[in-house]
Design a protein around this motif. Structure first.
Motif, short mmCIF file in Angstrom:
data_model
loop_
_atom_site.label_atom_id
_atom_site.label_comp_id
_atom_site.label_asym_id
_atom_site.label_seq_id
_atom_site.Cartn_x
_atom_site.Cartn_y
_atom_site.Cartn_z
N ALA A 1 26.72 49.96 45.04
CA ALA A 1 26.15 49.07 46.06
C ALA A 1 25.79 47.71 45.45
CB ALA A 1 24.91 49.71 46.68
N GLN A 2 25.24 47.74 44.24
CA GLN A 2 24.88 46.48 43.58
C GLN A 2 26.12 45.65 43.28
OE1 GLN A 2 21.62 46.16 41.00
NE2 GLN A 2 22.79 45.20 39.34
N ALA A 3 27.14 46.30 42.70
CA ALA A 3 28.35 45.55 42.34
C ALA A 3 29.06 45.03 43.59
CB ALA A 3 29.29 46.45 41.54
N ALA A 4 29.11 45.85 44.62
CA ALA A 4 29.81 45.42 45.84
C ALA A 4 29.06 44.29 46.54
CB ALA A 4 29.97 46.62 46.78
N THR A 5 27.73 44.37 46.53
CA THR A 5 26.94 43.30 47.15
C THR A 5 27.13 42.00 46.37
OG1 THR A 5 25.33 44.95 47.81
CG2 THR A 5 24.67 42.66 47.97
N SER A 6 27.12 42.12 45.04
CA SER A 6 27.32 40.92 44.21
C SER A 6 28.71 40.34 44.43
CB SER A 6 27.14 41.27 42.73
OG SER A 6 25.84 41.77 42.50
N ALA A 7 29.69 41.21 44.74
CA ALA A 7 31.05 40.72 44.97
C ALA A 7 31.14 39.91 46.25
CB ALA A 7 32.02 41.90 45.01
N GLY A 8 30.22 40.15 47.16
CA GLY A 8 30.20 39.33 48.37
C GLY A 8 30.96 39.96 49.51
N PRO A 9 30.95 39.31 50.68
CA PRO A 9 31.57 39.88 51.87
C PRO A 9 33.09 39.93 51.79
CG PRO A 9 30.75 37.66 52.33
CD PRO A 9 30.28 38.02 50.96
N ASP A 10 33.72 39.06 51.00
CA ASP A 10 35.18 39.15 50.85
C ASP A 10 35.47 40.15 49.74
OD1 ASP A 10 35.34 35.61 51.40
OD2 ASP A 10 35.71 37.24 52.80
N LEU A 11 35.24 41.36 50.11
CA LEU A 11 35.20 42.44 49.11
C LEU A 11 36.59 42.88 48.70
CD1 LEU A 11 33.23 44.43 47.68
CD2 LEU A 11 33.51 45.94 49.64
N THR A 12 36.85 42.87 47.41
CA THR A 12 38.10 43.40 46.88
C THR A 12 37.78 44.27 45.67
OG1 THR A 12 38.48 41.56 45.37
CG2 THR A 12 39.44 41.38 47.59
N ARG A 13 38.73 45.12 45.33
CA ARG A 13 38.54 45.99 44.16
C ARG A 13 38.41 45.14 42.89
NH1 ARG A 13 43.02 50.75 45.54
NH2 ARG A 13 41.66 52.00 46.89
N LYS A 14 39.21 44.12 42.82
CA LYS A 14 39.21 43.26 41.62
C LYS A 14 37.82 42.66 41.42
CE LYS A 14 41.94 39.47 39.64
NZ LYS A 14 41.26 38.21 39.83
N LYS A 15 37.20 42.24 42.50
CA LYS A 15 35.87 41.60 42.38
C LYS A 15 34.84 42.63 41.93
CE LYS A 15 36.34 37.84 45.70
NZ LYS A 15 35.90 37.31 46.99
N VAL A 16 34.96 43.83 42.44
CA VAL A 16 33.99 44.86 42.04
C VAL A 16 34.11 45.13 40.55
CG1 VAL A 16 33.49 47.32 42.25
CG2 VAL A 16 33.73 45.93 44.30
N PHE A 17 35.34 45.21 40.03
CA PHE A 17 35.53 45.42 38.59
C PHE A 17 34.85 44.29 37.81
CE2 PHE A 17 37.76 49.19 38.29
CZ PHE A 17 38.89 49.25 39.07
N GLU A 18 35.02 43.08 38.28
CA GLU A 18 34.42 41.93 37.57
C GLU A 18 32.90 42.08 37.54
OE1 GLU A 18 35.97 38.62 39.73
OE2 GLU A 18 37.97 38.86 38.87
N GLU A 19 32.32 42.52 38.63
CA GLU A 19 30.86 42.68 38.67
C GLU A 19 30.41 43.83 37.78
OE1 GLU A 19 28.77 40.61 39.97
OE2 GLU A 19 30.44 39.39 40.72
N LEU A 20 31.15 44.91 37.78
CA LEU A 20 30.76 46.06 36.96
C LEU A 20 30.76 45.69 35.48
CD1 LEU A 20 32.77 48.91 38.75
CD2 LEU A 20 30.28 48.73 38.61
N LYS A 21 31.69 44.88 35.08
CA LYS A 21 31.79 44.52 33.65
C LYS A 21 30.60 43.69 33.20
CE LYS A 21 36.81 44.71 33.49
NZ LYS A 21 38.03 43.97 33.80
N LYS A 22 29.89 43.11 34.16
CA LYS A 22 28.75 42.25 33.80
C LYS A 22 27.47 43.06 33.59
CE LYS A 22 30.38 38.51 36.78
NZ LYS A 22 30.08 37.82 38.05
N ILE A 23 27.47 44.32 33.99
CA ILE A 23 26.23 45.10 33.96
C ILE A 23 26.13 45.83 32.63
CG2 ILE A 23 24.96 47.00 35.06
CD1 ILE A 23 26.44 46.27 37.67
#
Lengths: 639, 478
Positions: free
Chosen positions: B403-425
């Protein structure tokens, strides 16, 4: 001295439980001629019933014991005899084994549904934790009662079977029911009483074992396999020797723990001891007399011509191509599982369907094939498949060699013992399936054609099903198939005419194992990885049961069995709450169809024939030539 | 004769079929839709006796949000959360309305798959992960969802089978946006398939290296075979001295994962000075544990360690109690942190040490973190009668991570963006549920606490509060 005493006491306690469990097996066998593989399942069910009364509903222990051991268990045993076992009279050993395996699987399903497996349960022992100090160790009252129970059971059975009219009738009923009836006894009632006593003894073993082990359905059901060894020492007839066997096994286990430091590749030897004991007991049995002729099955399926067979396989491949084009990858994989299991079931046909030999280790051979593919089939090359065929076939020959002198029940038990040995000592070894118990299994890459995609692999499986099916039909239509049929029908006649039963048995074991090995390599490739847990002995049971449900004598039957198994597993995934129901369906299906080796496939083809236009009258070209002619060159009547 | 046998066969089958149907009917369950909406009433998915479901002092969130919101519209604002709980990050939908931006994503909904072992030979093994994800989805949705989209769990059963695991991942690849909260004993089966399709895989806990090493996998608890946590054993060494750690015993189950784990453990402990006088592999169906206990007693063992399931552990400890032998340190890992261990073990398990890297409070111990109370509260609401446990806790944590990674990825949600957010945690605690794991680098925590069983309850032994993070991870050797 104290140490020796402590291990001796531990061994005696364990041995008592084995002995009580084994005597129940011996009682039902000596009085009905049927080896009850479901004995452990009955003990398990009664242990859970006792738990429900004692712990679930807080009944006093004596009342719960009396109700379970002297009322519920005997009623269950008598009902089982009346409803299922009585119909097995005159059936082959293979049929009765399959039926009792079906009962066991059914009981596992019932228990899983009635008692949620996710709930931790414990059955307290009698008067725990108090006990008696003996030589510096504490022997609990539960352990003392276990040993005493063994003694009481032995004395009771000895008195019953040798000193009472009903006991003598129980021993007579299996020898000659008609003669017994003529002497005024009622054989059916005597049989029911035997099974009632057998179930009672199973319940005592279950109730004594459950506080020591976990209240786990499978663990309680399968621990009775250890008791088989004790029963074999008694040759399934001598109660005193059964007790000797049970206590010997218990003591050996305890002393090995205490005095022999096993490590490395021998680490699994301790767990495999009961199975090794069983193996040795089986091999030291006196060679069984050959069976005389028996009335074979009723109307059987027609043997298809090669043209019809190829047409059928063509339809299968075409349907596979069409269906796989309509499904998503996950559903293709699930559907392909039916073909993979069908391949494994096909490997059972020559051995079980044609030769009438029961094998309870087919998944073990499949596991060897998967292992060979993982180790030798890098990038999916054909060498892996060849290695699977050779390795599994060679092991099949090794399994068959010591078992050549065994028949029927003992042969089936030896295959079960082999499967358990493989589970404990080979499949759990890190050098086989790796440190974490699983290896990647590559998919076949044939002549530059890759089958990595789900659709391509499913089509490959359907092609391989056609290839295996052709092999099976060729076996049946050929000389070797006629030898197998002869061996199934009358071993005395075969031996009289100079047919080498040993060579025939060895060959069919090898063929069956080799086919299972290749099937296992392909099955592993479907999942992409496999480990020892995929090929445990218990996994072989639903395979053989559903092969019987589908029809153990026909290729179409294997397809039905494989598809049914995949469908049941899919239902299990979709409805996890119905986990136990899968086992129940498998068990119930095998129970209802187990006595008809032609299974569902025969029923379906009969219905189809009624609908289709009748073929012009033909001589029975599919029927093989008379068996005797094959051996001696002299025309004679068959069978 | 065949006809008579057929009638008998049909009668037998009919009788057995009737028994089957009756037995099945006794286990009537809620529908999946009811559970997802949190409308659970009456009996839930388990026939177990309920743990205390209602947490004293916790305030329920404002209303229950249905799992599928209106398509394209703004979702109602989230309700209040209990004090101390980190709410779901607010994120407005796209200007002009959310769109279907990736697989499993619609304007109003994100499908997350949970592929866990629920049925199979050991039924219900990780069923708690399904339950936890249903509860987590209901909580997230009550907070307004993720950027205006509701979370919808897709529950998949992997049946303790590598092939089934692979099939579940394949199905998730085509139907779901991400795999979240999964747990499977044979999770290696789906490793390659998941990596090939590129689905974000935020497991609860990975079991096999193949799954951990998959490039698409970012578990809430990243278990690694190449690193070993030595902190608990260093604590034992410092606290009890050589009289204990020089007389150690190792017991493990005859299962591949247990054998491998214990081999690593022995190597790691020997590297810091432990000496194992006794090593014993145990069968799952061991009929008698007294010989092993007597052996250890004779050898003067003072430290016992075990790898396996808690039911076997209880049997071993029953045998210890029977023989009146109590080594100074009985050191168990997280499998013992279970209500079943306490209820089965009774007085036999008193004084046992249990190493944990999760917060206490799953079974009602106090003090309990607000997030722990939130998990238990929502579980009780969505799955009445379900028991919280260690695996469910990590599934909940995985859900919060997603939920945190997806929210940080924003409303234009893609798998690629979620990976980018996960790598930051790099310090993921599940908002206080467990010690901090490095999600981005897939490195487990080196922090721990010890609980001790006292009066049939888990109590904190050390440290007095927080975590003991003094000792770094060391390379593992099998």
């Amino acid at each position: 001295m104290g140490e020796f005493l402590s291990f001796t006491i531990a061994g005696i306690v364990t041995g008592s439980v084995y002995s009580v469990a084994a005597t129940g097996l011996v009682v039902t066998y000596t009085t009905s001629g049927i080896f009850n593989i479901a004995h452990g399942g009955i003990g398990m069910l009664m242990a859970f019933l006792y738990w429900q009364l004692r712990v679930g509903w807080h009944w006093p222990a004596p009342l719960a014991m009396i109700l379970v051991v002297f009322v519920l268990a005997p009623l269950f045993g008598a009902g089982l005899e009346r409803g299922v076992i009585r119909g097995l009279r005159g059936a082959s050993v293979a049929t009765s084994l399959v039926i009792t395996v079906a009962i066991m699987v059914f009981l596992v399903g019932v228990a899983n549904i009635l008692w949620d497996p996710t709930v931790a349960r414990e059955l307290p022992g009698f008067f725990e934790p108090s006990g008696v100090q003996l030589g510096g160790i504490l022997v609990t009252w539960h352990e003392i009662i276990t040993v005493l129970a063994g003694g009481v059971v032995a004395a009771f059975l000895y008195a019953l079977l040798s000193r009472t009219r009903v006991g003598i009738a129980m021993r007579a009923v299996v020898d000659d029911r008609n003669l017994l009836a003529m002497n005024g006894a009622q054989p059916n009632r005597v049989s029911m009483l035997s099974w009632a006593i057998g179930a009672s003894l199973a319940s005592i073993a279950g109730i004594l074992l459950a506080p020591v082990l976990q209240m786990n359905v499978l663990i309680l059901t399968l621990l009775v396999v250890n008791a088989y060894a004790a029963a074999m020492v008694g040759r399934l007839s001598s109660l005193p020797m059964t007790f000797v066997g049970g206590f010997t096994l218990g003591l050996i286990e305890a002393y090995v723990i205490g005095y022999i430091n096993l490590s490395g590749p021998l680490l699994g030897l301790r767990e495999a001891l009961p199975t090794l004991f069983l193996f040795v007991a089986l091999l030291t049995l006196p060679e069984a007399r050959l069976r005389t002729a028996r009335l074979a099955g009723a109307v059987g399926p027609r043997l298809p011509t090669y043209r019809k067979a190829f047409a059928g396989f063509g339809v299968l491949i075409a349907v596979t191509v069409i269906v796989s084009g309509m499904l998503q990858p996950a559903d293709i994989s699930r559907t392909a599982l039916g073909l993979a299991y069908g391949l494994i079931m096909l490997s059972l046909i020559p051995l079980v369907g044609f030769a009438g030999q029961v094998s309870l280790c087919q998944m073990t051979f499949a596991g060897l094939g998967a292992f060979a593919m993982a180790r030798m089939g890098a990038d999916g090359n054909l060498i892996g498949i060849v290695a699977a065929l050779v390795l599994a076939g060679a092991v099949g020959a090794i399994v068959a060699l010591p078992s050549l002198r065994l028949q029927g029940l003992y042969l089936a038990l030896s295959t079960m013992a082999f499967a358990v040995l493989m589970d404990k000592m080979v499949f759990s070894n890190e050098h086989v399936f790796g440190n974490l118990g699983a290896l990647n299994i590559p998919r076949l890459d044939l002549l530059g054609v890759s089958f990595d995609g789900e659709r391509a692999y499913m089509i490959l499986l359907s092609i391989m099903f056609g290839v295996f099916g052709t092999i099976v039909i060729a076996i049946r239509r050929g000389r070797f198939g006629r030898r197998l049929a002869a061996m199934r029908d009358s071993q005395v006649a075969c031996a009289t005419l100079g047919l080498s039963l040993a060579r025939t048995k060895l060959t069919v074991f090898m063929i069956s194992a080799a086919m299972a090995g290749v099937a296992g390599a392909l099955y592993g490739g479907l999942a992409g990885s496999a480990g020892g847990v995929d090929f445990l002995m218990f996994q072989s049971l639903p395979v053989i049961l559903l092969a019987v449900v589908g029809g153990i004598t026909t290729v179409f039957g294997s397809l039905i069995g494989g598809v049914l198994y995949a469908l049941l597993l899919y239902m299990q995934s979709k409805f996890p709450a119905l986990n136990g129901l899968v086992f129940m369906i498998v068990g119930a299906g095998a129970l209802s169809l187990g006595r008809n080796p032609n299974g569902l496939s025969f029923f379906i083809t009969q219905q189809v024939r009624r609908v289709l236009p009748k073929e012009p009258a033909n001589p029975p070209a599919a029927a093989p030539p008379p068996i005797m002619e094959e051996v001696s060159g002299i025309a004679a009547t068959a069978g | 004769m065949p006809q008579r046998r057929t009638r008998l066969s049909l009668r037998t089958a009919a009788f057995l079929g009737a028994v089957a149907l009756i037995a099945t009917a006794c286990g009537a369950r809620l529908t999946a839709e009811q559970r997802a909406a949190g409308i659970g009433a009456g009996r839930g998915g388990n026939a177990v006796s309920a743990n205390p479901g209602e947490v004293p002092g916790a305030q329920p969130s404002g209303g229950v949000f249905p799992s599928v919101g209106p398509s394209g519209g703004v979702l109602p604002p989230g309700g209040a959360v209990p004090p101390g709980v980190t709410p779901v990050q607010r994120c407005e939908p796209s200007a002009g309305g959310n769109k279907a931006t990736d697989v499993g994503v619609t304007p109003s909904q994100i499908t997350v798959a949970v592929a866990s072992d629920v049925s199979g030979v050991q039924s219900g093994l990780f069923k708690s992960t399904h339950q936890a994800m249903q509860a987590l989805s209901a909580f997230v949705n009550s907070q307004g969802g993720i950027c205006g989209r509701a979370m919808k769990p897709l529950l998949l059963d992997t049946r303790i089978d590598a092939g089934a695991n692979r099939n579940a991942v394949l199905e998730a690849c085509q139907k779901a946006f991400a795999l979240v909260g999964s747990m499977s004993a044979l999770d290696n089966g789906g490793a390659q398939a998941g990596q090939d399709c590129g689905i974000p895989d935020i497991s609860a806990i990975t079991v096999n290296a193949a799954r951990t090493n998959a490039t698409n996998n970012y578990p809430a608890y990243p278990v690694r075979n190449d690193k070993y946590m030595i902190g608990p054993e260093q604590y034992i060494k410092q606290t009890y001295g050589p009289a204990v750690y020089k007389h150690a015993a190792a017991l493990w189950l005859n299962v591949a994962v247990s054998k491998n784990s214990m081999a690593q453990r022995i190597n790691a402990l020997e590297s810091i000075g432990y000496h194992f006088d006794y090593r014993q592999q145990l069968n799952v169906s061991e009929p008698n544990y007294n010989p092993f206990v007597l052996d250890m007693k004779d050898l003067g063992i003072e430290y016992v360690n075990f790898v396996g399931d808690y039911r076997t552990l209880v049997k071993i400890q029953d045998a210890m109690r029977q023989q009146k032998w109590f080594p100074k340190v009985r050191d168990w890992d997280s499998v013992a942190y279970s209500s079943g261990y306490l209820s089965l073990g009774g007085p036999s398990v008193e004084g046992s040490l249990v190493f944990l890297n999760n917060a206490l409070g799953i079974y009602g111990e106090e003090p309990s973190s607000p997030e722990m109370m939130l998990y238990r509260q929502w579980l009780a609401r969505v799955q009445p009668g379900a028991k919280p446990d260690y695996f469910g806790l990590y599934a909940w944590s995985a859900g919060r991570l997603f939920a945190q990674a997806a929210t940080s990825a924003g409303p234009d949600l893609t798998r690629k963006k979620v990976f980018e957010e996960l790598k930051k945690i790099h310090q993921w605690t599940g908002f206080g549920l467990h010690a901090a794991h490095d999600t981005g680098l897939k490195t487990p925590t080196n922090c721990f606490l010890y609980a001790i069983v006292k009066n049939n309850k888990f109590s904190r032994l050390t440290p007095a509060s927080g975590w003991d993070c003094r000792f770094p991870l060391i390379p593992a050797r099998a």
